[in-house]
Design a protein around this motif. Structure first.
Motif, short mmCIF file in Angstrom:
data_model
loop_
_atom_site.label_atom_id
_atom_site.label_comp_id
_atom_site.label_asym_id
_atom_site.label_seq_id
_atom_site.Cartn_x
_atom_site.Cartn_y
_atom_site.Cartn_z
N LEU A 262 0.84 -1.20 0.00
CA LEU A 262 0.00 0.00 0.00
C LEU A 262 0.87 1.25 0.00
CD1 LEU A 262 -2.71 1.49 0.28
CD2 LEU A 262 -2.52 1.17 2.75
N LEU A 263 1.89 1.29 0.86
CA LEU A 263 2.80 2.43 0.88
C LEU A 263 3.48 2.60 -0.48
CD1 LEU A 263 4.67 2.32 4.32
CD2 LEU A 263 3.17 4.12 3.47
N GLY A 264 3.87 1.48 -1.08
CA GLY A 264 4.49 1.55 -2.41
C GLY A 264 3.57 2.17 -3.45
N ASP A 265 2.27 1.84 -3.37
CA ASP A 265 1.29 2.44 -4.30
C ASP A 265 1.18 3.94 -4.06
OD1 ASP A 265 0.76 0.05 -5.52
OD2 ASP A 265 -1.04 -0.38 -4.34
N ILE A 266 1.20 4.35 -2.78
CA ILE A 266 1.05 5.76 -2.44
C ILE A 266 2.21 6.59 -3.00
CG2 ILE A 266 1.12 7.39 -0.49
CD1 ILE A 266 -0.52 5.31 1.09
N VAL A 267 3.43 6.04 -2.94
CA VAL A 267 4.62 6.82 -3.32
C VAL A 267 5.05 6.57 -4.77
CG1 VAL A 267 5.41 6.85 -0.95
CG2 VAL A 267 6.30 5.11 -2.50
N LYS A 268 4.29 5.79 -5.50
CA LYS A 268 4.71 5.39 -6.85
C LYS A 268 4.99 6.60 -7.74
CE LYS A 268 3.02 1.60 -8.28
NZ LYS A 268 2.07 0.55 -8.73
N LYS A 269 4.21 7.65 -7.61
CA LYS A 269 4.38 8.83 -8.45
C LYS A 269 5.04 9.98 -7.68
CE LYS A 269 0.59 7.66 -11.56
NZ LYS A 269 -0.68 8.09 -12.18
#
Length: 212
Positions: free
Chosen positions: A4-11
């Protein structure tokens, strides 16, 4: 949760703070300095930091994350920080820890090597020169490497330290005094943490020496 954190910071432009110790403190220091400098960065801290929320989405492209090398879950051995799409990283130490998961020092270094090797060419890797396993990761990255520590073997270091209820020191980059810093945090380990956080912020030109 790491996914989930990875999705949040992807951009976002993520700065991952990792290591055997000190990562919560350094993450907190960087997030604190950004917030107090009027930069609405995002952050995630894996501990309770006095005077701060443990996490904030923010609106600025920068997102600072405490990066844990521990496996993501019982059935997923991938380290948590592998999901954080790191653009930059700071490694405080890579001394053997979590012996229930990583049986040897060599095994423990593997996720850190993977992290630093994933950084892009225009990334910044800040390494603690006082800790040999962290310093040794310099050879495993394409990113620009910056060292910090307590002596002038590092690019960034503390000089003229005055210890007491309030500790103060000169923040040095090579032979140049960049800033004078005072802190209520105790111990040489926290001087070291402050030097590392300052090195990341100033090398990336996110704040000025005056703001530090």
């Amino acid at each position: 949760f790491p996914e989930l954190l990875g999705d949040i910071v992807k951009k976002r432009e993520s700065i991952v703070i990792a290591g055997s110790y000190g990562k919560s403190t350094v993450t907190s220091l960087i997030a604190w300095c950004l917030a107090r400098s009027g930069i609405d960065a995002g952050w995630f801290i894996g501990a309770a930091a006095e005077g701060m929320e443990p996490a904030s989405l923010g609106t600025h492209p920068i997102f600072v994350l405490e990066g844990d090398e521990y496996p993501t879950s019982h059935d997923n051995p991938r380290p948590k920080f592998a999901y954080y799409n790191a653009h930059d990283a700071l490694i405080t130490a890579a001394t053997h820890d979590h012996a229930n998961i990583y049986k040897t020092q060599r095994e423990f270094l593997e996720p850190f090597r993977a992290l630093v090797s994933s950084l892009p060419d225009d990334g910044v890797l800040v390494l603690c020169a006082d800790e040999p396993y962290a310093a040794g990761l310099a050879k495993d990255t394409r990113a620009r490497v910056v060292s910090y520590g307590m002596t002038n073997i590092s690019e960034w270091y503390a000089k003229n330290i005055s210890r007491g209820e309030t500790t103060s020191f000169d923040l040095m980059r090579g032979k140049e005094q960049v800033a004078w810093i005072s802190t209520f945090l105790f111990g040489d380990h926290n001087i070291q943490n402050i030097v590392g956080a300052s090195a990341m912020l100033l090398e990336k030109e996110l704040v000025t020496p005056e703001q530090i």
